[in-house]
Design a protein around this motif. Sequence first.
Motif, PDB file in Angstrom:
ATOM      1  N   ILE A 143     -45.869  52.100  14.815  1.00  0.00           N
ATOM      2  CA  ILE A 143     -44.486  51.039  14.911  1.00  0.00           C
ATOM      3  C   ILE A 143     -45.051  49.511  15.028  1.00  0.00           C
ATOM      4  O   ILE A 143     -44.384  48.609  14.360  1.00  0.00           O
ATOM      5  CB  ILE A 143     -43.689  51.513  16.248  1.00  0.00           C
ATOM      6  CG1 ILE A 143     -43.122  52.783  15.809  1.00  0.00           C
ATOM      7  CG2 ILE A 143     -42.542  50.195  16.431  1.00  0.00           C
ATOM      8  CD1 ILE A 143     -42.195  53.367  17.091  1.00  0.00           C
ATOM      9  N   TRP A 144     -46.060  49.159  15.933  1.00  0.00           N
ATOM     10  CA  TRP A 144     -46.638  47.706  15.701  1.00  0.00           C
ATOM     11  C   TRP A 144     -47.317  47.199  14.848  1.00  0.00           C
ATOM     12  O   TRP A 144     -47.624  46.320  14.721  1.00  0.00           O
ATOM     13  CB  TRP A 144     -47.113  47.914  17.316  1.00  0.00           C
ATOM     14  CG  TRP A 144     -46.223  47.683  18.296  1.00  0.00           C
ATOM     15  CD1 TRP A 144     -45.583  46.597  18.827  1.00  0.00           C
ATOM     16  CD2 TRP A 144     -45.410  48.475  18.833  1.00  0.00           C
ATOM     17  NE1 TRP A 144     -44.656  46.960  19.641  1.00  0.00           N
ATOM     18  CE2 TRP A 144     -44.354  48.081  19.709  1.00  0.00           C
ATOM     19  CE3 TRP A 144     -45.476  50.184  18.819  1.00  0.00           C
ATOM     20  CZ2 TRP A 144     -43.322  48.879  20.431  1.00  0.00           C
ATOM     21  CZ3 TRP A 144     -44.601  50.813  19.507  1.00  0.00           C
ATOM     22  CH2 TRP A 144     -43.612  50.308  20.394  1.00  0.00           C
ATOM     23  N   PHE A 145     -47.383  48.112  13.858  1.00  0.00           N
ATOM     24  CA  PHE A 145     -48.254  47.781  12.623  1.00  0.00           C
ATOM     25  C   PHE A 145     -47.402  47.837  11.293  1.00  0.00           C
ATOM     26  O   PHE A 145     -47.731  48.873  10.526  1.00  0.00           O
ATOM     27  CB  PHE A 145     -49.501  48.220  12.457  1.00  0.00           C
ATOM     28  CG  PHE A 145     -50.326  48.050  14.037  1.00  0.00           C
ATOM     29  CD1 PHE A 145     -51.192  46.847  13.709  1.00  0.00           C
ATOM     30  CD2 PHE A 145     -50.394  48.823  14.785  1.00  0.00           C
ATOM     31  CE1 PHE A 145     -52.154  46.558  14.712  1.00  0.00           C
ATOM     32  CE2 PHE A 145     -51.111  48.519  16.026  1.00  0.00           C
ATOM     33  CZ  PHE A 145     -52.037  47.391  15.860  1.00  0.00           C
ATOM     34  N   PRO A 146     -46.192  47.113  11.311  1.00  0.00           N
ATOM     35  CA  PRO A 146     -45.286  47.746  10.185  1.00  0.00           C
ATOM     36  C   PRO A 146     -45.568  47.132   8.876  1.00  0.00           C
ATOM     37  O   PRO A 146     -46.543  46.367   8.561  1.00  0.00           O
ATOM     38  CB  PRO A 146     -43.992  46.694  10.756  1.00  0.00           C
ATOM     39  CG  PRO A 146     -44.539  45.594  11.314  1.00  0.00           C
ATOM     40  CD  PRO A 146     -45.961  46.089  11.932  1.00  0.00           C
TER      41      PRO A 146
ATOM     42  N   ALA B  61     -37.621  44.737  18.505  1.00  0.00           N
ATOM     43  CA  ALA B  61     -36.424  45.249  19.603  1.00  0.00           C
ATOM     44  C   ALA B  61     -36.955  45.912  20.697  1.00  0.00           C
ATOM     45  O   ALA B  61     -36.463  45.769  21.939  1.00  0.00           O
ATOM     46  CB  ALA B  61     -35.273  46.233  18.914  1.00  0.00           C
ATOM     47  N   ILE B  62     -37.944  46.885  20.525  1.00  0.00           N
ATOM     48  CA  ILE B  62     -38.726  47.541  21.853  1.00  0.00           C
ATOM     49  C   ILE B  62     -39.277  46.247  22.546  1.00  0.00           C
ATOM     50  O   ILE B  62     -39.156  46.420  23.947  1.00  0.00           O
ATOM     51  CB  ILE B  62     -39.499  48.521  21.381  1.00  0.00           C
ATOM     52  CG1 ILE B  62     -38.848  49.784  20.562  1.00  0.00           C
ATOM     53  CG2 ILE B  62     -40.335  49.094  22.421  1.00  0.00           C
ATOM     54  CD1 ILE B  62     -39.573  50.433  19.971  1.00  0.00           C
ATOM     55  N   CYS B  63     -39.989  45.340  22.129  1.00  0.00           N
ATOM     56  CA  CYS B  63     -40.612  44.258  22.778  1.00  0.00           C
ATOM     57  C   CYS B  63     -39.818  43.493  23.507  1.00  0.00           C
ATOM     58  O   CYS B  63     -39.875  42.893  24.717  1.00  0.00           O
ATOM     59  CB  CYS B  63     -41.503  43.692  21.944  1.00  0.00           C
ATOM     60  SG  CYS B  63     -42.963  44.159  21.339  1.00  0.00           S
ATOM     61  N   ALA B  64     -38.437  43.351  23.027  1.00  0.00           N
ATOM     62  CA  ALA B  64     -37.554  42.327  23.569  1.00  0.00           C
ATOM     63  C   ALA B  64     -36.937  42.858  24.805  1.00  0.00           C
ATOM     64  O   ALA B  64     -36.697  41.912  25.840  1.00  0.00           O
ATOM     65  CB  ALA B  64     -36.225  42.172  22.794  1.00  0.00           C
ATOM     66  N   ALA B  65     -37.129  44.117  25.209  1.00  0.00           N
ATOM     67  CA  ALA B  65     -36.588  44.632  26.492  1.00  0.00           C
ATOM     68  C   ALA B  65     -37.608  45.053  27.255  1.00  0.00           C
ATOM     69  O   ALA B  65     -37.535  45.526  28.404  1.00  0.00           O
ATOM     70  CB  ALA B  65     -35.782  46.025  25.950  1.00  0.00           C
ATOM     71  N   CYS B  66     -38.980  44.594  26.816  1.00  0.00           N
ATOM     72  CA  CYS B  66     -40.148  45.087  27.603  1.00  0.00           C
ATOM     73  C   CYS B  66     -40.373  44.240  28.855  1.00  0.00           C
ATOM     74  O   CYS B  66     -40.200  43.008  29.101  1.00  0.00           O
ATOM     75  CB  CYS B  66     -41.295  45.054  26.961  1.00  0.00           C
ATOM     76  SG  CYS B  66     -42.801  45.571  27.697  1.00  0.00           S
TER      77      CYS B  66
ATOM     78  N   GLY C 180     -50.304  43.086  13.185  1.00  0.00           N
ATOM     79  CA  GLY C 180     -49.313  43.868  14.319  1.00  0.00           C
ATOM     80  C   GLY C 180     -48.406  42.995  15.002  1.00  0.00           C
ATOM     81  O   GLY C 180     -48.479  41.635  15.064  1.00  0.00           O
ATOM     82  N   ILE C 181     -47.461  43.671  15.716  1.00  0.00           N
ATOM     83  CA  ILE C 181     -46.510  42.890  16.572  1.00  0.00           C
ATOM     84  C   ILE C 181     -47.009  43.086  17.859  1.00  0.00           C
ATOM     85  O   ILE C 181     -47.382  44.284  18.456  1.00  0.00           O
ATOM     86  CB  ILE C 181     -45.222  43.517  16.333  1.00  0.00           C
ATOM     87  CG1 ILE C 181     -44.627  43.556  15.064  1.00  0.00           C
ATOM     88  CG2 ILE C 181     -44.224  42.846  17.465  1.00  0.00           C
ATOM     89  CD1 ILE C 181     -44.356  42.448  14.563  1.00  0.00           C
ATOM     90  N   PHE C 182     -47.131  42.087  18.797  1.00  0.00           N
ATOM     91  CA  PHE C 182     -47.398  42.216  20.029  1.00  0.00           C
ATOM     92  C   PHE C 182     -46.511  41.167  20.895  1.00  0.00           C
ATOM     93  O   PHE C 182     -46.329  39.999  20.509  1.00  0.00           O
ATOM     94  CB  PHE C 182     -48.898  41.558  20.604  1.00  0.00           C
ATOM     95  CG  PHE C 182     -49.983  42.604  19.962  1.00  0.00           C
ATOM     96  CD1 PHE C 182     -50.395  43.562  20.787  1.00  0.00           C
ATOM     97  CD2 PHE C 182     -50.597  42.627  18.575  1.00  0.00           C
ATOM     98  CE1 PHE C 182     -51.489  44.635  20.163  1.00  0.00           C
ATOM     99  CE2 PHE C 182     -51.413  43.608  18.117  1.00  0.00           C
ATOM    100  CZ  PHE C 182     -51.727  44.478  19.081  1.00  0.00           C
ATOM    101  N   ALA C 183     -46.013  41.625  21.969  1.00  0.00           N
ATOM    102  CA  ALA C 183     -45.187  40.885  22.822  1.00  0.00           C
ATOM    103  C   ALA C 183     -44.076  40.190  21.809  1.00  0.00           C
ATOM    104  O   ALA C 183     -43.288  39.308  22.238  1.00  0.00           O
ATOM    105  CB  ALA C 183     -45.666  39.993  23.487  1.00  0.00           C
ATOM    106  N   GLY C 184     -43.533  41.169  20.647  1.00  0.00           N
ATOM    107  CA  GLY C 184     -42.619  40.612  20.018  1.00  0.00           C
ATOM    108  C   GLY C 184     -42.892  39.697  19.042  1.00  0.00           C
ATOM    109  O   GLY C 184     -41.765  39.141  18.294  1.00  0.00           O
ATOM    110  N   LEU C 185     -44.014  39.298  18.788  1.00  0.00           N
ATOM    111  CA  LEU C 185     -44.685  38.281  17.745  1.00  0.00           C
ATOM    112  C   LEU C 185     -45.585  38.941  16.783  1.00  0.00           C
ATOM    113  O   LEU C 185     -46.356  39.535  16.872  1.00  0.00           O
ATOM    114  CB  LEU C 185     -45.286  37.147  18.752  1.00  0.00           C
ATOM    115  CG  LEU C 185     -44.541  36.618  19.756  1.00  0.00           C
ATOM    116  CD1 LEU C 185     -45.480  35.449  20.565  1.00  0.00           C
ATOM    117  CD2 LEU C 185     -43.197  35.815  19.307  1.00  0.00           C
ATOM    118  N   THR C 186     -45.302  38.100  15.566  1.00  0.00           N
ATOM    119  CA  THR C 186     -46.066  38.512  14.449  1.00  0.00           C
ATOM    120  C   THR C 186     -47.606  37.953  14.819  1.00  0.00           C
ATOM    121  O   THR C 186     -47.611  36.851  15.501  1.00  0.00           O
ATOM    122  CB  THR C 186     -45.526  38.025  13.263  1.00  0.00           C
ATOM    123  OG1 THR C 186     -45.391  36.593  12.939  1.00  0.00           O
ATOM    124  CG2 THR C 186     -44.297  38.684  12.860  1.00  0.00           C
ATOM    125  N   GLY C 187     -48.546  38.042  13.824  1.00  0.00           N
ATOM    126  CA  GLY C 187     -49.650  37.478  14.019  1.00  0.00           C
ATOM    127  C   GLY C 187     -49.657  36.096  13.683  1.00  0.00           C
ATOM    128  O   GLY C 187     -50.363  35.054  14.473  1.00  0.00           O
TER     129      GLY C 187
END
Length: 125
Positions: A17-20, A31-36, A60-67
């Motif tokens: 999911i984190w490598f869309p 959305a998952i990161c936003a609630a983390c 990837g997506i980390f902490a809701g942010l793109t590279g």
Amino acid sequence: MVTWHHAAACRDHDPEIWFPSDGDAADRARAICAACPVKAPCLQLALLVEGNTARDSRYGIFAGLTGRQRRYAYEQLRESGHFATPHNWRTAPCGTRAAYRRHQRHGETPCAACRRAETAGRAAS
């Protein structure tokens, strides 16, 4: 010892999911990161590991942010002096009493994780 990874909202999801590959998949990850509850230490780790890596080399997506967004955040932090001593920063990750003191030394408002660590440490003393 329990680390912040155990509280991560992503821990029960497929890592892919984190490598869309498309915008909808990226939106699901964000959305998952936003609630983390551990988004801040996740971002700290990503910035530390990626360091001065080029925008196009961050995946990837980390902490809701793109590279690209993480590269921008890294540049902003570096310009403000937060990456002047990355070795010291690595030894005091957020969520510790040492990081609480680091926030104070830098004139920052300590993050919630650091405030909890400081409160717990004082209660244990």
